[in-house]
Design a protein around this motif. Structure first.
Motif, short mmCIF file in Angstrom:
data_model
loop_
_atom_site.label_atom_id
_atom_site.label_comp_id
_atom_site.label_asym_id
_atom_site.label_seq_id
_atom_site.Cartn_x
_atom_site.Cartn_y
_atom_site.Cartn_z
N MET A 182 3.75 9.31 -1.61
CA MET A 182 5.12 9.43 -1.77
C MET A 182 5.50 8.03 -2.05
O MET A 182 5.03 7.04 -1.52
N LEU A 183 6.33 7.71 -3.06
CA LEU A 183 7.03 6.46 -3.38
C LEU A 183 8.62 6.51 -3.28
O LEU A 183 9.30 7.48 -3.78
N ALA A 184 9.26 5.72 -2.53
CA ALA A 184 10.53 5.74 -2.55
C ALA A 184 11.23 4.31 -2.53
O ALA A 184 10.69 3.56 -2.24
N ASN A 185 12.37 4.40 -3.30
CA ASN A 185 12.99 3.02 -3.34
C ASN A 185 14.22 3.56 -2.80
O ASN A 185 15.31 4.21 -2.93
N ILE A 186 14.76 2.55 -1.75
CA ILE A 186 15.86 2.71 -0.93
C ILE A 186 16.51 1.21 -1.06
O ILE A 186 15.96 0.17 -1.57
N THR A 187 17.80 0.98 -0.51
CA THR A 187 18.55 -0.22 -0.35
C THR A 187 19.09 -0.59 0.88
O THR A 187 19.32 0.39 1.53
N ASP A 188 18.83 -1.77 1.40
CA ASP A 188 19.44 -2.19 2.57
C ASP A 188 19.77 -3.62 2.51
O ASP A 188 19.77 -4.16 1.68
N GLY A 189 20.80 -4.01 3.64
CA GLY A 189 21.14 -5.37 3.94
C GLY A 189 20.75 -5.92 5.37
O GLY A 189 19.94 -5.47 5.70
N PHE A 198 14.42 4.59 8.07
CA PHE A 198 13.51 5.43 6.89
C PHE A 198 11.98 5.18 7.20
O PHE A 198 11.39 6.08 7.00
N LEU A 199 11.70 3.97 7.66
CA LEU A 199 10.14 3.77 8.05
C LEU A 199 9.83 4.86 9.04
O LEU A 199 8.64 5.47 9.10
N ALA A 200 10.66 4.89 10.21
CA ALA A 200 10.31 5.75 11.15
C ALA A 200 10.24 7.03 10.68
O ALA A 200 9.46 7.92 11.08
N THR A 201 11.09 7.66 9.91
CA THR A 201 11.05 8.91 9.11
C THR A 201 9.74 9.14 8.47
O THR A 201 8.91 10.18 8.69
N VAL A 202 9.35 8.18 7.85
CA VAL A 202 8.11 8.49 6.99
C VAL A 202 6.77 8.35 7.62
O VAL A 202 5.87 9.29 7.57
N GLY A 203 6.98 7.40 8.71
CA GLY A 203 5.88 7.33 9.36
C GLY A 203 5.58 8.45 10.50
O GLY A 203 4.73 8.64 11.17
N SER A 207 0.39 8.87 7.96
CA SER A 207 -0.44 7.95 8.56
C SER A 207 -0.43 6.36 8.10
O SER A 207 -0.71 5.50 8.66
N HIS A 208 -0.30 6.50 6.52
CA HIS A 208 -0.48 5.35 6.08
C HIS A 208 0.65 4.97 5.40
O HIS A 208 1.43 5.59 4.50
N VAL A 209 1.57 3.73 5.64
CA VAL A 209 2.82 3.45 4.95
C VAL A 209 2.68 1.95 4.90
O VAL A 209 2.29 0.94 5.46
N VAL A 226 14.31 -2.12 -1.38
CA VAL A 226 12.92 -1.78 -0.67
C VAL A 226 12.21 -0.80 -0.87
O VAL A 226 12.85 0.54 -1.04
N VAL A 227 11.09 -0.83 -1.21
CA VAL A 227 10.06 -0.05 -1.98
C VAL A 227 9.02 0.55 -0.71
O VAL A 227 8.64 -0.52 -0.22
N VAL A 228 9.11 1.82 -0.34
CA VAL A 228 8.22 2.32 0.67
C VAL A 228 7.03 3.33 -0.24
O VAL A 228 7.67 4.11 -0.69
N ALA A 229 5.90 3.18 0.23
CA ALA A 229 4.66 3.89 -0.02
C ALA A 229 4.37 4.65 1.03
O ALA A 229 3.90 3.85 2.05
N ALA A 230 3.79 5.75 0.81
CA ALA A 230 3.37 6.51 2.05
C ALA A 230 2.24 7.53 1.63
O ALA A 230 2.49 7.97 0.34
N SER A 231 1.07 7.75 2.49
CA SER A 231 -0.05 8.48 2.06
C SER A 231 -0.61 9.23 3.35
O SER A 231 -0.64 8.31 4.46
#
Length: 288
Positions: A182-189, A198-203, A207-209, A226-231
């Motif tokens: 899974m790849l996600a692009n989010i934005t934050d400040g 979002f990291l807590a959600t994906v985690g 198991s790998h983020v 912020v790009v997040v990859a998870a698998s």
């Protein structure tokens, strides 16, 4: 002669403003590249499309997405995209992973029609687009039917609602094959409060983020992507770290203990308690 070349011979894209579902889209020509175009909606940059070179990923965060794609196992991909606009990453995958099958879900029908007519979307091989929300689209897919799910959907500069919850990410995991990502692009400040959640959600699901972002964004100095990859499988952290560091605009790759430290005590987001994604400050709106 390619279809895109024929399209240009007939007059090509027409710069201007066009009404779409979530505002007013503007099509702007790149002065430095004769067949490259920027799409913005209400002043917010949405996509950059180079009709001559789909591997030209002008936006830094899209380059980070492309880097993760490049690190997946070789061969064609079955990819789902939640959010389309100019379909820049889908064009990239079609060019670099010949034979890939791709399906885009986008809720903005007029915007997709604009891209079809003006930016030659029909020429992208084995790409289909459905005018449908991301959650509904993913829910319609069979178990273990995709190698990649990309989530990059914004409404009026904010990450689309309902795409940052455990329930949705769990459905994404259901659709992914073993080894898929899974790849996600989010934005934050400053503070990265939304990114931490979002990291807590994906985690909670994977198991790998891995997180990829420019140092200034990670340090809370400015608003940015912020790009997040998870698998469920290990990600190529070393390769991604080198690619990010050697980029024209260097980024950092965060994983393992450093990522857990960044996440801190943030709690996952759930459907019962949704969290609004941040809106960019007015002085940087045009960059996203």
């Amino acid at each position: 002669m390619s279809r895109s070349a024929r399209s240009r011979d007939k007059g090509g894209p027409r710069p201007g403003k066009y009404p779409v579902r979530f505002g007013t889209a503007e099509l702007l020509a790149d002065a430095d590249r004769p067949h490259a175009w920027l799409i913005s909606v209400d002043g917010v940059a949405q996509s950059y499309v180079d009709l001559d070179d789909p591997t030209n990923l002008e936006f830094d965060y899209v380059r980070r997405l492309g880097d993760v794609v490049d690190c997946l196992p070789e061969g064609p991909l079955d990819a789902l995209h939640v959010g389309g606009a100019g379909c820049t990453l889908a064009r990239y995958i079609a060019a670099t992973r010949t034979g890939s099958r791709q399906l885009v879900f986008d809720a903005d029908g007029p915007l997709i029609e604009l891209v079809r007519e003006q930016l030659d979307l029909r020429s992208v091989p084995r790409l289909k687009v459905r005018i449908e929300g991301g959650r509904e689209g993913v829910a319609s897919r069979h178990d273990a039917s995709a190698d990649l799910v990309v989530v990059d959907a914004f409404e009026r500069a904010s990450f689309a609602g309902g795409l940052a919850t455990v329930e949705f990410v769990t459905d994404v995991a259901r659709v992914l094959r073993d080894g898929g990502a899974m790849l996600a692009n989010i934005t934050d400040g400053p503070g990265l409060a939304f990114a931490r959640r979002f990291l807590a959600t994906v985690g909670e699901v994977f198991s790998h983020v891995v997180l990829l972002a420019e140092p200034g964004v990670l340090r809370g100095r400015r608003f940015g992507n912020v790009v997040v990859a998870a698998s469920r499988a290990e990600l190529a952290v070393d390769v991604l770290t080198r690619k990010a560091a050697s980029s024209a605009y260097p980024a950092r790759c965060v994983s393992g203990d450093e990522l857990r430290k960044l996440r801190g005590k943030a709690l996952p987001v759930r459907d019962a308690e949704p969290v609004a994604s941040p809106v960019p400050p007015e002085d940087v709106l045009g960059l996203f």
